[in-house]
Design an enzyme around this catalytic site. Structure first.
Site, PDB file in Angstrom:
ATOM      1  N   ASP A 330      56.917  -3.680  35.225  1.00  0.00           N
ATOM      2  CA  ASP A 330      57.749  -2.762  34.456  1.00  0.00           C
ATOM      3  C   ASP A 330      58.865  -3.579  33.808  1.00  0.00           C
ATOM      4  OD1 ASP A 330      58.808  -0.462  33.342  1.00  0.00           O
ATOM      5  OD2 ASP A 330      58.595   0.704  35.172  1.00  0.00           O
ATOM      6  N   TRP A 331      59.643  -2.920  32.983  1.00  0.00           N
ATOM      7  CA  TRP A 331      60.673  -3.589  32.174  1.00  0.00           C
ATOM      8  C   TRP A 331      61.643  -4.364  33.079  1.00  0.00           C
ATOM      9  CZ3 TRP A 331      61.425  -3.208  26.741  1.00  0.00           C
ATOM     10  CH2 TRP A 331      62.623  -3.739  26.263  1.00  0.00           C
TER      11      TRP A 331
END
Length: 796
Positions: A330-331
């Site tokens: 994820d980011w």
């Protein structure tokens, strides 16, 4: 930082895969051939994903002179020695300078690294011309000509926005969910996006967690069925090379929805058996449906951050489930392991994640920075690097990107196509839930005068809900908009009373009360703004925000029937509001076509059929409360003692010593699967094909449903089971089947379900999945409190 304002088109998204025009052996051969030609730096480049930004004249022109001046000075292109001051320039000169600098930044940050093979995926480009330009840099100007995957968060629509995923789940309609994802894919792919970060399959049992809006609810069976449908929709039903398909990315692996206290990003502590029986099944279902990619979650579970959990990413995902797509973080979730206290620096982050099985890193750049040195030191093997790149290339070949990487900019626009808007409208109709309808207040007569009240009656942005980056509010049709178009003949007066959901001013309440007094019925639109749910939007109080409840009371005091319509991103605690509404229609943020669809329901052109995909609690202190809980050694009886019934100086054990709250009781406000209709349905005649089935056998369950009203309707018929005695404690009920059944007024239909012993299997204390012999209960009904009950046994 003001520079971020200047056109940073930032969002993200993920991918999915399965088949293509090539046989698997052809794909594998091409992967190995390409892999053999790659340098270490080119391999690591494939593992690197960056977020794109662009600045054009139109974007620049939207900003103030102060914004432009700040940008020019900070970038060192104005105001310095020998340079003009911003005050000495015209606006057009400023725009030209900013555009020139942006182009230099574009070349430095994107074009040049792409040409050198340092970027495998880009996020957030929705400009077809720019997509083509950068893909050309990858294909024609890099040494090996490897195309990029273009990611974007396309969660519940691209331009045509459907109800939020929690709303779509309320339809209990896999085909509707698949169609919505298909339309989103068609629209997104037309701009160059070919990868989305959906579906989110986190089991969500805590409405304080704002990201529940993006989930498919609390039930693993429903999430498994609908998650697989969404994957198929995005991915062209298995043909990733379809020019209208985009790769899906199932997220977040794993346990994110169980964040402690409902606080986003928080730790989770899910033991192995619960993980296997509740949280993992939707992900396994999506992988079986062909999901191309998978995203790790932000949280740690039992002390291990998801982006470093090799057991889950290798043993479970690869070895057990045979997943051969790729895993993306994820980011910046990898580098957040430093804040977790699990890694000391970016180099250790890269080592931990690569060895755990994270193939591609989203935006934080530690793979690019540290993997060459880690390989040289022997801390990350070339075998590990090759495996990651092999997974990424396999997806790119299956997507057909080597043959079809560009956007056809001459094609007619598919955005907001009439067929897409029609499908979005139907999705709202099927997902709205009728919670209350005293005295048949609904449907409304089109000949009556109606007072339309409340901040959500004409909120085109907020109606779209969370995680909307490309939807245009100018295309949103609100209830007020629909009254001006589809329902022009309705006699209505509109008094919003509040400017937005958090508005605390009561200055217009008297106007709203007067509007209701002068009408035959008042329809009050309340709820949440879009910003109040979604990622990082957790709440400790989930009542109607601000003074909305006070507005409802004021309207009710006018003495006319009141219909409450709620648009929200989560199940709110509305028990205190129910006495002031004769009817309640709940619509999880409905999207572009919410207005006309809701009016179709209010005026009876459509009949509500949505069912709750989550439990509605009475008050926030009951959380977590979900239907498929384990029993205790002291389950509460049907009738429990309430606070007001307790006698003074009552004995310590006089209340029964069972499991419930003295102040809010043992039951939720509305159970999972609940939803009313303008029709009424009667369940009877439960018939089982046998009272005893052998292991590996099957059971047919039939029930009769009669529409006892004068209105044609659709009922979501639900089947639940209970394993009465197991080697571990089993839930009191588990959903194992559902069907949407159209039943005409006065008609009777027989509904049939087929169960096999696979439906009764679960992971036991040894983490082995198997069915066990013993006695079972089975129920069929319209919600999880179904009382049409039978029993059967499973034998050796």
């Amino acid at each position: 930082m003001r520079m971020k304002k200047l056109g940073l088109l930032c969002t993200f998204a993920l991918a999915s895969l399965f088949t293509t025009s090539y046989a698997q052996t052809d794909v594998d051969k091409r992967v190995e051939d390409l892999l053999s030609k790659m340098t270490l730096e080119e391999k690591i480049g494939q593992m690197n994903q960056v977020s794109f930004f662009a600045v054009d004249d139109k974007a620049i022109a939207q900003y103030s002179d102060d914004d432009m001046d700040t940008f020019l000075v900070r970038m060192g292109i104005a105001g310095g020695q020998g340079q003009k001051k911003p005050s000495e320039m015209t606006k057009q000169q400023k725009i030209a300078l900013i555009r020139s600098e942006a182009n230099k930044m574009l070349d430095k940050n994107f074009t040049e690294p792409i040409q050198k093979g340092k970027i495998g995926s880009l996020l957030n480009i929705v400009d077809p011309e720019m997509v083509n330009k950068l893909q050309a840099a990858a294909l024609k100007e890099s040494r090996l000509g490897i195309p990029m995957i273009i990611g974007r968060d396309v969660i519940h629509g691209f331009k045509t926005i459907f109800p939020i995923p929690l709303g779509q789940a309320a339809s209990f309609n896999p085909q509707l969910v698949e169609d919505g994802a298909r339309i989103a894919a068609i629209e997104a792919r037309s701009t160059g996006v070919n990868w989305t970060f959906a579906p989110m399959l986190d089991i969500s049992r805590d409405a304080r967690w704002g990201r529940m809006a993006e989930s498919l609810g609390e039930d693993p069976y429903l999430g498994s069925i609908l998650g697989a449908a969404m994957v198929k929709g995005f991915q062209g039903n298995g043909n990733l090379a379809d020019p209208n398909a985009i790769a899906a990315c199932v997220k977040h692996f794993i346990g994110y929805g169980a964040a402690e206290g409902g606080r986003d990003y928080n730790s989770t502590n899910i033991p192995p058996m619960l993980l296997r029986n509740v949280y993992l099944p939707p992900f396994q279902s999506a992988i079986k449906a062909g999901a191309a990619t998978l995203m790790t979650s932000f949280n740690d579970n039992d002390g291990i951050p998801a982006s470093a959990n090799g057991y889950l990413l290798k043993n479970v995902l690869r070895d057990e489930w045979k997943f051969d797509g790729f895993v993306v973080s994820d980011w910046a979730s990898m580098t957040e392991m430093i804040a977790h206290g699990y890694a000391k620096d970016g180099k250790q982050v890269a080592e931990l994640s690569a060895n755990a099985g994270v193939d591609m890193e989203m935006v934080s750049g530690v793979y690019l920075q540290h993997l060459p040195e880690l390989v040289k030191e022997g801390k990350v093997s070339m075998t590990t690097i090759d495996s990651a790149v092999r997974n990424i290339l396999r997806v790119k070949f299956r997507m057909g990107l080597f043959e079809n990487p560009y956007v056809d900019t001459k094609k007619p626009s598919v955005l907001y196509a009439d067929s897409h808007l029609k499908a979005a409208r139907q999705a709202v109709i099927e997902s709205a839930i009728l919670l209350k309808n005293d005295n048949n207040t609904l449907p409304l007569s089109e000949t009556k005068k109606i007072a339309i009240i409340g901040p959500m009656a004409d909120a085109p942005h907020d109606q779209m809900g969370t995680w909307v980056f490309d939807g245009d509010k100018n295309y949103t049709v609100t209830p007020i908009g629909a009254l001006k178009s589809d329902y022009k003949h309705i006699n209505y007066v509109y008094e919003p009373a509040l400017s937005y959901s958090r508005d605390k001013s009561t200055a217009s309440f008297e106007k709203a009360k007067q509007a209701a007094a002068n009408a035959d019925v008042a329809v009050v639109f309340l709820g949440e703004e879009a910003i109040l749910s979604g990622e990082a939007h957790s709440l400790s109080n989930i009542n109607l925000i601000g003074v909305q409840s006070d507005l409802l009371k004021a309207v009710k005091s006018a003495g006319k029937p009141v219909v409450l319509v709620i648009m929200a991103g989560r199940p709110l605690t509305i028990e205190r509001d129910l006495p002031y509404a004769d009817a309640v229609l709940y619509s999880f943020h409905p999207g572009t076509m919410g207005g006309p669809a809701i009016l179709d329901l209010l005026f009876g052109k459509a009949n509500p059929s949505g069912k709750l995909p989550v439990t509605f609690v009475r008050e926030v202190g009951q959380i977590p409360m979900y239907y498929n809980h384990n029993n205790t050694g002291r389950p509460a009886p049907e009738k429990v003692m309430t606070l007001d019934e307790i006698k003074l100086e009552a004995g310590q054990t006089s209340l029964g010593n069972t499991s419930f709250y003295l102040d809010s009781g043992k039951d939720p406000l509305y159970p999972f699967g609940y939803g009313l209709s303008y029709s009424t349905f009667e369940y009877s005649n439960l018939v089982l094909s046998s009272t005893s089935i052998p292991m590996n056998g099957s059971l047919t369950v039939k029930a009769t449903i009669k529409n006892t009203s004068n209105t044609d309707g659709t009922e979501v018929v639900q089947l639940y089971i209970q394993d009465k005695v197991g080697s571990i404690v089993r839930p009191v009920k588990e959903l194992k089947g559902f069907q949407r059944v159209d039943i005409k007024a006065g008609e009777t239909k027989t509904v049939q379900f087929e169960l096999t012993t696979n439906d009764f299997a679960f992971y036991n204390k040894d983490l082995v999945k198997k069915a066990e012999k013993g006695d079972f209960n089975v129920w069929v009904g319209g919600n999880s409190n179904a009382n049409l009950k039978g029993t059967f046994s499973v034998t050796e």
